[in-house]
Design an enzyme around this catalytic site. Sequence first.
Site, PDB file in Angstrom:
ATOM      1  N   ASN A 211       0.843  -1.200   0.000  1.00  0.00           N
ATOM      2  CA  ASN A 211       0.000   0.000   0.000  1.00  0.00           C
ATOM      3  C   ASN A 211       0.877   1.249   0.000  1.00  0.00           C
ATOM      4  OD1 ASN A 211       0.556   0.795   2.851  1.00  0.00           O
ATOM      5  ND2 ASN A 211      -0.347  -1.232   3.206  1.00  0.00           N
ATOM      6  N   PRO A 308      -2.691 -12.181  10.412  1.00  0.00           N
ATOM      7  CA  PRO A 308      -3.070 -11.993  11.826  1.00  0.00           C
ATOM      8  C   PRO A 308      -3.287 -10.503  12.106  1.00  0.00           C
ATOM      9  CG  PRO A 308      -0.737 -12.560  11.612  1.00  0.00           C
ATOM     10  CD  PRO A 308      -1.343 -12.700  10.251  1.00  0.00           C
ATOM     11  N   PHE A 327      -4.445   3.046  14.938  1.00  0.00           N
ATOM     12  CA  PHE A 327      -4.782   4.076  13.954  1.00  0.00           C
ATOM     13  C   PHE A 327      -5.936   3.536  13.127  1.00  0.00           C
ATOM     14  CE2 PHE A 327      -1.915   7.757  13.386  1.00  0.00           C
ATOM     15  CZ  PHE A 327      -1.092   7.562  14.483  1.00  0.00           C
TER      16      PHE A 327
END
Length: 401
Positions: A211, A308, A327
Amino acid sequence: MQQTLAGKNILLGISGGIAAYKCADLTRRLIERGAKVHVVMTKAAQEFITPLTMQAVSGNPISTSLFDPTAELSMGHIELAKWADLVLLAPATADLIARVAAGMGNDLLSTLVLATDAPVAVSPAMNQQMYQNIATQENIATLARRNMMIWGPGKGEQACGDVGMGRMLEPMQLVGLCEDFFAPKPLHGRSVVITAGPTREAIDPVRYISNHSSGKMGFALAATAAKLGANVSLISGPVSLATPNGVNRIDVTSAEEMYQASLKLAKQHDIFIGCAAVADYRPEHLATQKIKKSADNDNMHISMVKNPDIIAAVASLTEARPFTIGFAAETQDVENYAKDKLQRKGLDMICANDVSVEGQGFNSDNNSITVYWADDKKELGFGSKTELSQAILLTALGQID
Ligand code: PMT
């Protein structure tokens, strides 16, 4: 001018390097911010800048020799060593560093370093080859081991024409480090572990899914936590950022590696901050060879499995559980999604950022954050990631105490 150094006594030790000329400006900047500055110069330093100049800018007599009866009468060398709140050696030449490492007291400056119980900051400045020399590196490592602060050097073009490491930090960088050094340390005695950056989930030996996280938010948190006095570990995904001063960095690539490192470190720290943009899924199978394009497959399907949830695992620790801050990177309905994550993952606090707004969030120097906890929220607003980091950490401290 903010008096960030008001009442602070700085002993500036100048040795004989070309960067010594920058010490006039450095002294002026320190004094502007409220510091009192006494200057000690080696014999070689006086070849590069005169004691008269340094006396004019510091407003104090300059000490140059161990055996100067007049100087000893005004403020003797032991008195000077006791007067200092900080000894700053700038520029610190290879020779001065070697003499300090060897514990020598063969001139006034090296004697003062031996005689002071004040913290010592060393700002190396020398030719890049001299800096790289193993002898210099070992001497600097010795000083660091003795808890002296090593400030710099910087990289760039040198007076001799070489390019490389060895430039003294600029006066304003040194002023900033002095300000950080004297700033209040509300996180003193606390330890913080922070995850930052993206994770990479391998598809085959040459491709991965990832990302846009740059790591800037997590690195700003780590740098700020260290400045506020915390002992900081930073678990970083693949980013191209320098490690902040005084931070222990652990590099990882995949979510699984970040999970292992986080679970290992979480129990040893008081606060855990999950700022990393962890991939929620990874390819189920890792191809051992590069997947080839062929004429008959216009579509490609990759089966993905869940990674996980690192922060949920940390928050559910039953022993030595750290205060856990997450966050939430959202593109819509920010408050509801953030509150849901706070509750679902069992967090103590969550920092919500709207990553759909240009100029904030992913890969930006700025962000806009609202912090939520069980029964309240705090709007931190828009600001630099550094400013917001300070606000996040102080808000967390308010919740812990
Ligand atoms: O790195 P920058 O370019 O500076 O950008 C900063 C940022 C936008 C990445 C940062 O501010 C941010 O929002 N980080 C969290 C990104 C994220 O993955 O958010 P999320 O809403 O998907 O996850 C919620 C929380 O769970 C996060 O604390 C995340 O670290 C954690 N998580 C998510 C998935 C997972 N498998 N394990 C986790 O621990």
